[in-house]
Scaffold this motif. Structure first.
Motif, PDB file in Angstrom:
ATOM      1  N   ILE A   1     -32.943  29.788  54.134  1.00 31.36           N
ATOM      2  CA  ILE A   1     -32.963  31.184  53.676  1.00 31.36           C
ATOM      3  C   ILE A   1     -33.535  31.206  52.260  1.00 31.36           C
ATOM      4  N   ILE A   2     -34.354  32.199  51.951  1.00 31.25           N
ATOM      5  CA  ILE A   2     -34.719  32.442  50.544  1.00 31.25           C
ATOM      6  C   ILE A   2     -34.200  33.828  50.208  1.00 31.25           C
ATOM      7  N   ALA A   3     -33.393  33.941  49.162  1.00 31.60           N
ATOM      8  CA  ALA A   3     -32.739  35.222  48.862  1.00 31.60           C
ATOM      9  C   ALA A   3     -32.881  35.541  47.378  1.00 31.60           C
ATOM     10  N   ASP A   4     -32.702  36.835  47.057  1.00 30.85           N
ATOM     11  CA  ASP A   4     -32.816  37.232  45.649  1.00 30.85           C
ATOM     12  C   ASP A   4     -31.674  36.671  44.815  1.00 30.85           C
ATOM     13  N   ASN A   5     -30.471  36.732  45.377  1.00 31.60           N
ATOM     14  CA  ASN A   5     -29.338  36.187  44.623  1.00 31.60           C
ATOM     15  C   ASN A   5     -28.290  35.628  45.582  1.00 31.60           C
ATOM     16  N   VAL A   6     -27.250  35.084  45.005  1.00 30.99           N
ATOM     17  CA  VAL A   6     -26.258  34.327  45.781  1.00 30.99           C
ATOM     18  C   VAL A   6     -25.479  35.212  46.770  1.00 30.99           C
ATOM     19  N   PHE A   7     -25.219  36.466  46.402  1.00 30.69           N
ATOM     20  CA  PHE A   7     -24.470  37.349  47.302  1.00 30.69           C
ATOM     21  C   PHE A   7     -25.308  37.639  48.546  1.00 30.69           C
TER      22      PHE A   7
ATOM     23  N   SER B   1     -13.501  30.784  36.703  1.00 26.11           N
ATOM     24  CA  SER B   1     -12.552  31.658  37.370  1.00 26.11           C
ATOM     25  C   SER B   1     -12.406  32.971  36.591  1.00 26.11           C
ATOM     26  N   ASP B   2     -12.348  32.825  35.285  1.00 26.58           N
ATOM     27  CA  ASP B   2     -12.221  33.970  34.399  1.00 26.58           C
ATOM     28  C   ASP B   2     -13.519  34.794  34.390  1.00 26.58           C
ATOM     29  N   ALA B   3     -14.657  34.099  34.229  1.00 28.97           N
ATOM     30  CA  ALA B   3     -15.937  34.801  34.128  1.00 28.97           C
ATOM     31  C   ALA B   3     -16.305  35.494  35.434  1.00 28.97           C
ATOM     32  N   LEU B   4     -15.934  34.873  36.562  1.00 23.80           N
ATOM     33  CA  LEU B   4     -16.358  35.433  37.861  1.00 23.80           C
ATOM     34  C   LEU B   4     -15.212  36.165  38.577  1.00 23.80           C
ATOM     35  N   ARG B   5     -14.063  36.184  37.916  1.00 23.52           N
ATOM     36  CA  ARG B   5     -12.901  36.918  38.430  1.00 23.52           C
ATOM     37  C   ARG B   5     -12.539  36.533  39.868  1.00 23.52           C
ATOM     38  N   VAL B   6     -12.431  35.230  40.087  1.00 24.49           N
ATOM     39  CA  VAL B   6     -12.021  34.736  41.406  1.00 24.49           C
ATOM     40  C   VAL B   6     -11.191  33.468  41.200  1.00 24.49           C
ATOM     41  N   PRO B   7     -10.108  33.301  41.956  1.00 22.56           N
ATOM     42  CA  PRO B   7      -9.308  32.079  41.753  1.00 22.56           C
ATOM     43  C   PRO B   7     -10.080  30.833  42.199  1.00 22.56           C
ATOM     44  N   LEU B   8     -10.086  29.814  41.346  1.00 24.06           N
ATOM     45  CA  LEU B   8     -10.777  28.557  41.680  1.00 24.06           C
ATOM     46  C   LEU B   8      -9.861  27.402  41.325  1.00 24.06           C
ATOM     47  N   SER B   9      -9.922  26.335  42.114  1.00 19.98           N
ATOM     48  CA  SER B   9      -9.111  25.161  41.811  1.00 19.98           C
ATOM     49  C   SER B   9     -10.026  24.064  41.261  1.00 19.98           C
TER      50      SER B   9
ATOM     51  N   ASP C   1     -25.661  26.588  37.466  1.00 19.87           N
ATOM     52  CA  ASP C   1     -26.705  27.143  36.583  1.00 19.87           C
ATOM     53  C   ASP C   1     -27.869  27.702  37.400  1.00 19.87           C
ATOM     54  N   GLY C   2     -28.164  28.964  37.192  1.00 17.65           N
ATOM     55  CA  GLY C   2     -29.265  29.592  37.928  1.00 17.65           C
ATOM     56  C   GLY C   2     -28.816  30.232  39.234  1.00 17.65           C
ATOM     57  N   VAL C   3     -27.538  30.040  39.590  1.00 24.99           N
ATOM     58  CA  VAL C   3     -27.004  30.659  40.816  1.00 24.99           C
ATOM     59  C   VAL C   3     -25.798  31.539  40.483  1.00 24.99           C
ATOM     60  N   LEU C   4     -24.837  30.943  39.770  1.00 19.75           N
ATOM     61  CA  LEU C   4     -23.641  31.709  39.377  1.00 19.75           C
ATOM     62  C   LEU C   4     -23.738  32.172  37.926  1.00 19.75           C
ATOM     63  N   LEU C   5     -24.335  31.326  37.082  1.00 14.54           N
ATOM     64  CA  LEU C   5     -24.438  31.640  35.639  1.00 14.54           C
ATOM     65  C   LEU C   5     -25.839  31.352  35.127  1.00 14.54           C
ATOM     66  N   ARG C   6     -26.205  32.079  34.065  1.00 15.37           N
ATOM     67  CA  ARG C   6     -27.349  31.650  33.237  1.00 15.37           C
ATOM     68  C   ARG C   6     -26.759  31.500  31.863  1.00 15.37           C
ATOM     69  N   SER C   7     -26.790  30.281  31.299  1.00 10.65           N
ATOM     70  CA  SER C   7     -25.970  29.927  30.140  1.00 10.65           C
ATOM     71  C   SER C   7     -24.540  30.301  30.502  1.00 10.65           C
ATOM     72  N   LYS C   8     -23.892  31.186  29.725  1.00 11.54           N
ATOM     73  CA  LYS C   8     -22.497  31.480  30.087  1.00 11.54           C
ATOM     74  C   LYS C   8     -22.359  32.828  30.785  1.00 11.54           C
ATOM     75  N   GLU C   9     -23.493  33.491  31.035  1.00 10.83           N
ATOM     76  CA  GLU C   9     -23.457  34.848  31.604  1.00 10.83           C
ATOM     77  C   GLU C   9     -23.480  34.834  33.133  1.00 10.83           C
ATOM     78  N   PRO C  10     -22.536  35.520  33.781  1.00 11.63           N
ATOM     79  CA  PRO C  10     -22.565  35.594  35.251  1.00 11.63           C
ATOM     80  C   PRO C  10     -23.843  36.248  35.752  1.00 11.63           C
ATOM     81  N   ILE C  11     -24.374  35.726  36.840  1.00 12.43           N
ATOM     82  CA  ILE C  11     -25.570  36.289  37.477  1.00 12.43           C
ATOM     83  C   ILE C  11     -25.113  37.363  38.462  1.00 12.43           C
ATOM     84  N   SER C  12     -25.904  38.392  38.613  1.00 15.83           N
ATOM     85  CA  SER C  12     -25.486  39.494  39.474  1.00 15.83           C
ATOM     86  C   SER C  12     -25.261  39.004  40.915  1.00 15.83           C
ATOM     87  N   GLY C  13     -24.145  39.410  41.484  1.00 17.52           N
ATOM     88  CA  GLY C  13     -23.783  39.017  42.845  1.00 17.52           C
ATOM     89  C   GLY C  13     -22.928  37.752  42.915  1.00 17.52           C
ATOM     90  N   ALA C  14     -22.796  37.023  41.792  1.00 13.54           N
ATOM     91  CA  ALA C  14     -22.068  35.745  41.829  1.00 13.54           C
ATOM     92  C   ALA C  14     -20.582  35.960  42.137  1.00 13.54           C
TER      93      ALA C  14
END
Ligand code: G3P
Ligand code: MG
Length: 355
Positions: free
Chosen positions: A341-347, A70-78, A24-37
């Motif tokens: 590091i302090i960055a704008d987003n996760v990417f 995995s679905d929301a961020l389009r990357v395989p996750l276990s 939360d706050g890095v990959l998603l906000r609620s269920k919405e992907p964050i830019s760069g996640a």
């Protein structure tokens, strides 16, 4: 332009780096992907850089959560790659049979899936006698749909209270938790007697575990929202008022506790081995409160948005830290330590960490 980037990534692989991503706050906000996640996770995945997701959120099984992400961020996750706030509760199954599972109605299923034999949700207690929580915010219809009739509810003692995620019905949950903490050996409908001249009772009648201590967290709303840490503060304050100033003994896990970072570190080490060997075996459950004997990583980066949880926890644990501006933290907020590091987003954070 591509080649130097790839070379850079390969060079960093030799130094054995790894990532732990907050959700939360890095990959998603609620269920919405964050830019760069999505790009950040794909970069790690494609370059076989070991990573885990380390969240103070919960309420669904590890399988369901990773399938959604995995679905929301389009990357395989276990499912082995995720540690939710309550994942370490799995280690408590041999200790407790009958537990009160507090949180969203879905935590019942999670607790049962972990293997707890008798799981009771506070809603089951209100169903049994609505006068226990006369001002519950859950309507009768919803309660009848989501609760269960538990045979012998008042005949056998509760052995533990496990707060899985954020309470959905604070009034009722606070009342029921206080009832059990002050009960006669965990029996519903009873109250323990203070012995004359005995010191205030810090030890509750039933042990209580909180799975996270976040005072605030970030969803899609513009301001931070209070979380489980706030709920715990209320429980502790009321317990103290009801017990002549006694401090409630309790166990808190989740970030920033070392217990959770140790747990996560074990998983990250095993995940790295699994990636290298291609083995299909499940990762064994780490023991709670035991640090790994050694680590293959020269650097582990925790990428998080909450200085009081992700950043200070990882810093105290000896990991590097990437604080992102996509969640709880705002420029100018006081910081408990210096992030690497302090960055704008996760990417942005990942590129700078491996660059
Ligand atoms: O309830 C969720 C929360 O407190 C924070 O989740 O992913 O930011 O650790 P996360
Ligand atoms: Mg967060």
């Amino acid at each position: 332009r591509l080649l130097p980037n790839i070379l850079r990534i390969h060079r960093s692989l030799h130094t054995e780096i790894a990532f732990a991503f907050d959700i939360d706050g890095v990959l998603l906000r609620s269920k919405e992907p964050i830019s760069g996640a999505s790009e950040a996770l794909k970069l790690c995945h494609d370059n076989k850089i070991p990573f885990i997701l380390l969240t103070n959120g919960g309420g669904t099984s590890e399988n369901q959560r990773t399938a959604f992400l995995s679905d929301a961020l389009r990357v395989p996750l276990s499912p082995s790659q995720i540690i939710q706030s309550h994942t370490p509760f799995k280690t408590l199954v041999p200790e407790y049979k009958k537990v009160l599972a507090v949180g969203s109605p879905t935590v019942r299923e999670v607790a049962e899936m972990y293997g707890f034999e008798k799981v009771v949700h506070p809603m089951d207690i209100v169903r049994y006698d609505p006068s226990i929580a006369p001002f519950s915010g859950v309507s009768k219809d919803v309660r009848m749909e989501l609760s269960r009739e538990i045979p012998g509810l008042d005949k056998e003692p509760f052995e533990a209270i496990l707060v899985f995620n954020d309470s959905r019905d604070w009034g009722a949950d606070i009342q029921i938790i206080l009832d059990l903490l002050n009960s006669e050996n965990g029996m519903l409908n009873t109250v323990r007697q203070a012995r004359p001249n005995a010191p205030p009772m810090s030890k509750p009648s039933v042990p209580i575990y909180f799975s996270n201590n976040d005072l605030v967290w970030a969803n899609q709303y513009v301001l931070n929202r209070v979380g489980q840490g706030a709920f715990r503060t209320v429980i502790e304050t009321l317990y103290s008022r009801l017990n002549y100033g006694a401090q409630l003994e309790n166990t808190i896990i989740g970030k920033p506790t070392a217990v959770t970072y140790d747990f996560a570190h074990h998983i990250l080490i095993k995940w790295r081995e699994k990636l290298a060997s291609g083995s299909k075996n499940e990762i064994p459950l780490p023991k709670l409160g035991v640090s790994p004997e050694s680590s293959p990583f020269s650097k582990v980066f925790m990428v998080g948005d909450n200085p009081a949880s992700d950043i200070i926890g990882a810093h105290n644990y000896g990991w590097s830290t990437c604080l992102v501006r996509s969640g709880v933290y705002r420029d100018g907020d006081p910081l408990p330590c210096h992030p690497t590091i302090i960055a704008d987003n996760v990417f942005d954070a990942v590129k700078r960490a491996i660059g």
